[in-house]
Design an enzyme around this catalytic site. Sequence first.
Site, mmCIF file in Angstrom:
data_model
loop_
_atom_site.group_PDB
_atom_site.id
_atom_site.type_symbol
_atom_site.label_atom_id
_atom_site.label_comp_id
_atom_site.label_asym_id
_atom_site.label_seq_id
_atom_site.Cartn_x
_atom_site.Cartn_y
_atom_site.Cartn_z
ATOM 1 C CE1 TYR A 68 -3.249 -1.998 -0.415
ATOM 2 C CE2 TYR A 68 -4.152 -1.991 1.689
ATOM 3 C CZ TYR A 68 -4.209 -2.709 1.264
ATOM 4 O OH TYR A 68 -5.621 -3.835 0.651
ATOM 5 C CE LYS A 94 0.076 -17.613 -2.520
ATOM 6 N NZ LYS A 94 -0.819 -18.878 -2.462
ATOM 7 C CG ASP A 151 -3.568 -20.360 -0.624
ATOM 8 O OD1 ASP A 151 -2.816 -19.724 -0.001
ATOM 9 O OD2 ASP A 151 -3.619 -20.651 -1.480
ATOM 10 C CG ASP A 189 -7.661 -3.825 3.253
ATOM 11 O OD1 ASP A 189 -8.594 -3.617 3.555
ATOM 12 O OD2 ASP A 189 -6.858 -3.309 2.200
ATOM 13 C CG ASP A 191 -12.885 -5.181 5.820
ATOM 14 O OD1 ASP A 191 -13.417 -5.027 6.612
ATOM 15 O OD2 ASP A 191 -13.161 -4.742 4.534
#
Length: 358
Positions: free
Chosen positions: A137, A192, A224, A248, A252
């Site tokens: 980001y 990852k 994943d 992020d 959620d």
Amino acid sequence: MSNKIAVLPGDGIGQEITEQAARVLTALGLELELEWAPVGGAAYDLHGHPLPETTLNLAKSSAAVLFGAVGDWKYDSLARELRPEQAILGLRKAMGLFANLRPAILYPQLANASSLKPEVVSGLDILIVRELTGDIYFGQPRGVQTLSDGPFAGDRQGFDTMHYAETEVRRIAHVAFQAAQQRQKKLCSVDKANVLETSQFWRDIMIEVAKEYPDVSLSHMYVDNAAMQLVRAPKEFDVIVTGNLFGDILSDEAAMLTGSIGMLPSASLNASNQGLYEPSHGSAPDIAGQNKANPLATILSAAMLLRYSLNQGAQADRIERAVQQVLEQGLRTPDIHEANTQLVGTQEMGDAVIQALN
Ligand code: NAD
């Protein structure tokens, strides 16, 4: 440590929900100094800026910030730097808030609110620790360029850069291990590492830091798989730590396991445990000023404030038990209301929590 708390209500339902949370804090009988200041659209209306210097200085000089929510459609046409949401980014930056803590708790009384089967989620209690100031980001370089060679020569290409400095990973690791120590002592680091160098580096540092916390068991999971396990068997998790991008998305996802946005608190901390505490929802302009907003996410944020910034874990437990008790009594604001429960407003919910404290 100072006992000063900056209360920044913001816009929409922000005023109503922070008022109830402040009443709960006051009712504990601690020596807390609550100081109020405008932020977001409300501050823009008063001072022409969503984060006026007086508000920023108050926040920086306080042990913690209790934040409501900012934003309203009427500010959508303002220049980006004057939009209410810029206040949160400004506070994060000025206070160095690099660790975001989002619990996802599903009280058994609200198990029907989740879209998952009650037996999968009832009693869920997990904490996601998300790194908040680094990762892809904020990585440089980023942009759009025209390719000079390769199979797509002549094409425009968008690109971003993922990186993490060792200090950034170490400090979020410490926050996560310490949070795990206060809970079930299980930490799962999500990355990852099978594909990304940044993730392998992240994993190596996690393993190093783990040596300082022999009482916490550390595991690793690819992002994943973590996304799948969160809906398959979410109760297997205790604390999850992950980078900005993965956090992020996963925070959620975890929030939605509970199905009730009005119940979810959050905390953002810096290295000295100074923090900003806010509900995970927005300013809900559609119900503002109608005594309909659920204040529990903000009240639970105040509990986190006591636990993480004021080192008052027992008082935080007290608030959380009181919330549990009002749910057991069957009191519900409209967002969590169902058959055979008692509909109450924002103010009445605050009253009930205060009564349950004692
Ligand atoms: P929202 O979270 O404000 O509302 C989504 C829906 O959930 C609405 O129907 C609302 O009524 C309901 N809701 C939210 N909180 C509730 C509560 N405590 N009790 C009962 N119902 C509740 O999201 P949105 O509608 O997408 O955004 C509204 C405004 O909030 C926008 O201006 C947005 O930019 C802003 N926003 C601010 C923050 C923040 O301050 N951190 C976060 C998200 C959105």
